[in-house]
Design an enzyme around this catalytic site. Structure first.
Site, PDB file in Angstrom:
ATOM      1  N   GLY A   1       0.826  -1.189   0.000  1.00 46.55           N
ATOM      2  CA  GLY A   1       0.000   0.000   0.000  1.00 46.55           C
ATOM      3  C   GLY A   1       0.867   1.248   0.000  1.00 46.55           C
ATOM      4  O   GLY A   1       2.051   1.201   0.347  1.00 46.55           O
ATOM      5  N   CYS A   2       0.287   2.370  -0.376  1.00 47.57           N
ATOM      6  CA  CYS A   2       1.061   3.615  -0.457  1.00 47.57           C
ATOM      7  C   CYS A   2       1.479   4.102   0.929  1.00 47.57           C
ATOM      8  O   CYS A   2       2.663   4.393   1.161  1.00 47.57           O
ATOM      9  CB  CYS A   2       0.274   4.681  -1.207  1.00 47.57           C
ATOM     10  SG  CYS A   2      -1.431   4.926  -0.640  1.00 47.57           S
TER      11      CYS A   2
END
Length: 313
Positions: free
Chosen positions: A116-117
């Site tokens: 995920g970012c």
């Protein structure tokens, strides 16, 4: 030999970004399902099985369905950009710079979970300090972050950009995940090597792309009471020789009056900073990245290249 790549969910935010990154690649054959068959399970299964690598740009449930559609076909390798498999030990975690040997694990894997970012930023800051014996695994880590609104996909983009939308968001900035149960927390804890669940406070600003992730630390509560220079040194040593993740020198960081979350937009790079005043006993370690670059699509393409035996393109 031309590799066959199928992007399942190519019309979503992440899928469109990946497709754009691959548009000029002559070493790849991009398989594209006709729009009218995008929700046809049999058609999707056929494309998934044809591919050398399938990149899943889907919600969690649809990503799990895609794996089931392969139905034991072990010839198709998979990169999943959803959160569905990020803490599954049977999947290689697709953050190549996370630890020594991670690029090789990704290169050999059949199943790769794209990070995920927000976790990419948090793990990049926390894990090197844990492995260096500096940050105790039971330290009460807090992660504060702001992202561009594209991180929320098409629904949030419409809410932020279309004033006619009944759920239009007019705020210049908003905090969410208020119950402290954000879906990225398990990923941060597992791959950050933390014994305690970190407190994660995400927010969104009125800008399309870009991200800042912050982890403030009390130096006196760390093992050995390290200095600001020690923390920076641990990060710099961990990422030495990397060309995607860069640790900014303390001298350069000290000259900054502000940090712009959009500074790395359109790139797949990430910069790490250590902010503070020497002798003060506190630091704020910070990651700067494009939430659609190293935080999503850029990482997926990097992982694909590793799986294909390519290091850079």
């Amino acid at each position: 030999m031309t590799a066959k790549i199928f992007i399942d969910g190519e019309h979503g935010t992440t899928g469109l970004q990946i497709r754009a990154r691959l548009a000029e690649r002559r070493d790849l054959d991009i398989l594209s399902i006709p729009e009218e068959h995008r929700k046809d399970a049999a058609a999707r299964a056929d494309f998934l099985r044809q591919a050398d690598i399938a990149i899943l740009c889907l919600p969690d449930a649809a990503a799990r369905e895609a794996i089931s559609l392969l139905d034991g076909n072990n010839s198709t390798r998979v990169i999943d950009t959803s959160t569905a498999h990020r803490v599954n030990p049977d999947w290689a975690y697709g953050f190549a710079e996370m630890t020594e040997g991670q690029p090789e694990r990704i290169a050999k894997a059949r199943l790769v979970a794209n990070p995920g970012c927000y976790p990419t930023g948090a793990i990049s800051l926390v894990r090197p300090l844990v492995t260096a014996g500096m940050l105790p695994s039971d330290y009460p880590v807090a992660v504060n972050a702001v992202s561009g609104y594209t991180g929320g996909g098409k629904q949030l983009i419409a809410q932020m950009e279309n004033a006619e939308n009944p759920d239009y968001i007019a705020a210049p900035h908003f905090l969410y995940g208020l119950t402290l149960q954000h879906k990225h927390v398990p990923e941060m804890q597992v791959h950050g090597l933390l014994d305690r669940k970190p407190i994660f406070a995400p927010s969104v600003g009125r800008f399309a792309q870009g991200m800042i992730v912050q982890v403030p630390l009390y130096l006196g509560d760390l093992d050995g009471a390290p200095s600001m220079e020690d923390v920076h040194g641990a990060l710099a040593a961990h990422y030495a020789g990397q060309d995607i993740v860069e640790v900014i020198p303390l001298e350069a960081s000290a000259k900054l009056a502000r940090l712009d979350p959009t500074e790395l937009n359109g790139t797949d790079r990430m910069r790490l900073y250590v902010f503070g005043t020497p002798g003060q006993g506190q630091v704020n370690i910070v990651a700067l990245l494009d939430n659609l670059g190293k935080g999503a699509s850029g990482a997926a393409v990097q992982n694909m290249d590793l799986m294909l035996g390519n290091t850079r393109h």
